[in-house]
Design a protein around this motif. Structure first.
Motif, PDB file in Angstrom:
ATOM      1  N   UNK A 219       0.640  27.570  17.514  1.00 46.08           N
ATOM      2  CA  UNK A 219      -0.098  27.316  18.753  1.00 46.08           C
ATOM      3  C   UNK A 219       0.118  25.883  19.205  1.00 46.08           C
ATOM      4  N   UNK A 220      -0.138  25.633  20.504  1.00 48.46           N
ATOM      5  CA  UNK A 220       0.004  24.309  21.079  1.00 48.46           C
ATOM      6  C   UNK A 220      -1.353  23.616  21.149  1.00 48.46           C
ATOM      7  N   UNK A 221      -1.323  22.293  20.959  1.00 45.43           N
ATOM      8  CA  UNK A 221      -2.541  21.483  20.973  1.00 45.43           C
ATOM      9  C   UNK A 221      -2.355  20.364  21.992  1.00 45.43           C
ATOM     10  N   UNK A 222      -3.318  20.183  22.859  1.00 50.09           N
ATOM     11  CA  UNK A 222      -3.249  19.105  23.847  1.00 50.09           C
ATOM     12  C   UNK A 222      -3.602  17.780  23.178  1.00 50.09           C
ATOM     13  N   UNK A 223      -2.821  16.747  23.485  1.00 45.67           N
ATOM     14  CA  UNK A 223      -3.026  15.409  22.910  1.00 45.67           C
ATOM     15  C   UNK A 223      -3.337  14.413  24.027  1.00 45.67           C
TER      16      UNK A 223
ATOM     17  N   UNK B 261       6.610  -0.645  24.558  1.00 44.35           N
ATOM     18  CA  UNK B 261       6.716  -0.198  23.171  1.00 44.35           C
ATOM     19  C   UNK B 261       5.311   0.200  22.717  1.00 44.35           C
ATOM     20  N   UNK B 262       5.082   1.495  22.586  1.00 45.21           N
ATOM     21  CA  UNK B 262       3.740   2.015  22.337  1.00 45.21           C
ATOM     22  C   UNK B 262       3.694   2.832  21.056  1.00 45.21           C
ATOM     23  N   UNK B 263       2.482   2.970  20.517  1.00 43.25           N
ATOM     24  CA  UNK B 263       2.273   3.669  19.260  1.00 43.25           C
ATOM     25  C   UNK B 263       1.162   4.706  19.411  1.00 43.25           C
ATOM     26  N   UNK B 264       1.405   5.901  18.901  1.00 44.41           N
ATOM     27  CA  UNK B 264       0.398   6.972  18.923  1.00 44.41           C
ATOM     28  C   UNK B 264      -0.034   7.287  17.500  1.00 44.41           C
ATOM     29  N   UNK B 265      -1.346   7.327  17.275  1.00 42.74           N
ATOM     30  CA  UNK B 265      -1.906   7.655  15.969  1.00 42.74           C
ATOM     31  C   UNK B 265      -2.468   9.078  16.028  1.00 42.74           C
ATOM     32  N   UNK B 266      -1.833  10.043  15.352  1.00 47.17           N
ATOM     33  CA  UNK B 266      -2.316  11.426  15.401  1.00 47.17           C
ATOM     34  C   UNK B 266      -3.723  11.599  14.823  1.00 47.17           C
ATOM     35  N   UNK B 267      -4.109  10.745  13.904  1.00 42.72           N
ATOM     36  CA  UNK B 267      -5.436  10.877  13.287  1.00 42.72           C
ATOM     37  C   UNK B 267      -6.556  10.598  14.287  1.00 42.72           C
ATOM     38  N   UNK B 268      -6.334   9.619  15.149  1.00 39.71           N
ATOM     39  CA  UNK B 268      -7.366   9.249  16.124  1.00 39.71           C
ATOM     40  C   UNK B 268      -7.051   9.740  17.529  1.00 39.71           C
ATOM     41  N   UNK B 269      -5.850  10.311  17.718  1.00 42.43           N
ATOM     42  CA  UNK B 269      -5.407  10.793  19.030  1.00 42.43           C
ATOM     43  C   UNK B 269      -5.501   9.683  20.076  1.00 42.43           C
ATOM     44  N   UNK B 270      -4.978   8.515  19.719  1.00 38.96           N
ATOM     45  CA  UNK B 270      -5.039   7.358  20.626  1.00 38.96           C
ATOM     46  C   UNK B 270      -3.688   6.657  20.704  1.00 38.96           C
ATOM     47  N   UNK B 271      -3.460   6.028  21.862  1.00 36.37           N
ATOM     48  CA  UNK B 271      -2.270   5.218  22.095  1.00 36.37           C
ATOM     49  C   UNK B 271      -2.640   3.736  22.077  1.00 36.37           C
ATOM     50  N   UNK B 272      -1.767   2.914  21.504  1.00 31.78           N
ATOM     51  CA  UNK B 272      -1.944   1.463  21.555  1.00 31.78           C
ATOM     52  C   UNK B 272      -0.607   0.819  21.895  1.00 31.78           C
ATOM     53  N   UNK B 273      -0.658  -0.298  22.574  1.00 33.39           N
ATOM     54  CA  UNK B 273       0.557  -1.029  22.923  1.00 33.39           C
ATOM     55  C   UNK B 273       0.983  -1.910  21.756  1.00 33.39           C
ATOM     56  N   UNK B 274       2.281  -1.908  21.479  1.00 30.20           N
ATOM     57  CA  UNK B 274       2.836  -2.762  20.428  1.00 30.20           C
ATOM     58  C   UNK B 274       3.720  -3.856  21.027  1.00 30.20           C
ATOM     59  N   UNK B 275       3.449  -4.209  22.271  1.00 34.54           N
ATOM     60  CA  UNK B 275       4.225  -5.254  22.924  1.00 34.54           C
ATOM     61  C   UNK B 275       5.374  -4.665  23.715  1.00 34.54           C
TER      62      UNK B 275
END
Length: 330
Positions: A249-253, A292-306
């Motif tokens: 199944x598909x999961x929305x992120x 340059x961005x980072x996604x954490x699957x545990x928290x379902x959040x994006x953060x900028x890495x510069x």
């Protein structure tokens, strides 16, 4: 393990010499290769990102000028621009981090660019793209890195370019919403109807099957795997979804920060790092990115890495395990 060496000097007074064991440290690094740099220039640069220091460093440059090539430890095919006319390539290069040098290996069976590649065990699978005369292809070939050999595999059900591809559990998954290219009398491409291409390749059986679910509508999007979930990231849209291969199944992120395409993605320490690409701004103008961005699957959040050292798209990225050797103190 350790070894003991003893030596007798002037009598029976033995003095053992303890040889310290070798110790190895392992840490993952991200490598970004090639692409189009600063809007127009085709790049020969190779970058490495260390998550611990959060800094970019330059590796030795590619031995050729090439774009629209994927990398899976190797730079495979692509569009060469060293001559007056660009042409699809069969060349395959691999980089040794130990020597920081590129070397050639056995070339592909067919020249191609705008294709996709994925590694599984000691094999590299190359799928689709544009071949000679820029004709769309669904051919598949497999490289055996142990024997330095290529072999043709069962072709895909559909010819594709820039698909989202991921391999896990003896299967290769291909997701793509694509525009059907049609030839005009002038032999140039025009784009007509939309088509949905979602299929699975069974590696052991060398067989393709189509997937029924047609939820994915991402174009020119990369894919990355974390914990049996395939994340399909952007592609002319901000949406990211994950396909759970076990639950089917598909999961929305969480959405990306902007509409993004022709970017790269790789997994580093169970997080997804997305580099560069292009996006469509609020005025429907395409702009190149150095994000340059980072996604954490545990928290379902994006953060900028510069940012990257420069704006970049049509490049490749992957994660390598860097092994360094030290000697333990006695």
């Amino acid at each position: 393990m350790f070894s003991v060496s003893s030596k007798c000097i002037g009598g029976p007074d033995f003095k053992p010499l303890w040889v310290a064991p070798r110790r190895y440290s392992y840490h993952d690094i991200m490598v970004v290769v090639g692409g189009r740099k600063n809007s127009e220039q085709t790049s020969r640069e190779a970058l490495v990102f260390d998550e611990k220091s959060e800094k970019w460093e330059f590796l030795t440059k590619l031995p050729f000028v090439c774009t629209k090539h994927p990398i899976v430890l190797y730079v495979i095919g692509g569009l060469t621009t060293e001559t007056k006319y660009s042409q699809a390539s069969t060349s395959v290069y691999t980089l040794s981090l130990k020597t920081n040098q590129w070397r050639t290996v056995e070339p592909m069976l067919e020249p191609r660019f705008a294709h996709q590649s994925v590694s599984y065990l000691h094999f590299i699978f190359v799928l689709g793209g544009l071949g000679p005369d820029s004709r769309l292809t669904g051919s598949v070939e497999r490289y055996n890195s142990m024997f330095n050999q290529w072999e043709a595999m069962t072709p895909m059900p559909e010819a594709v370019l820039y698909p989202a591809v991921a391999a896990t559990n003896q299967r290769i998954y291909v997701f793509l919403e694509d525009r059907m290219p049609c030839r005009t009398p002038s032999e140039s491409y025009r784009w007509e109807t939309m088509r949905f291409i979602h299929c699975v390749y069974h590696i052991a059986r060398n067989m393709w099957s189509k997937m029924e679910n047609r939820t994915v509508k991402n174009v020119s999007a990369p894919a990355a795997i974390v914990d049996d979930k395939i994340y399909i990231i952007g592609g002319y849209i901000r949406r990211m979804i994950a396909y759970d291969t076990k639950a089917n199944k598909f999961i929305k992120c969480a959405n990306l920060k902007e509409r993004r395409m022709h970017h790269s993605a790789t997994v580093l320490n169970n997080k997804i790092y997305v580099a560069g690409g292009r996006h469509i701004n609020g005025h429907d103008v395409i702009e190149d990115l150095d994000n340059f961005d980072c996604y954490d699957p545990k928290t379902d959040t994006w953060t900028s890495k510069g940012t990257l050292p420069y704006k970049l798209f049509d490049h490749g990225s992957l994660t390598l395990t860097h092994v360094s050797q030290t000697w333990a103190k006695s």
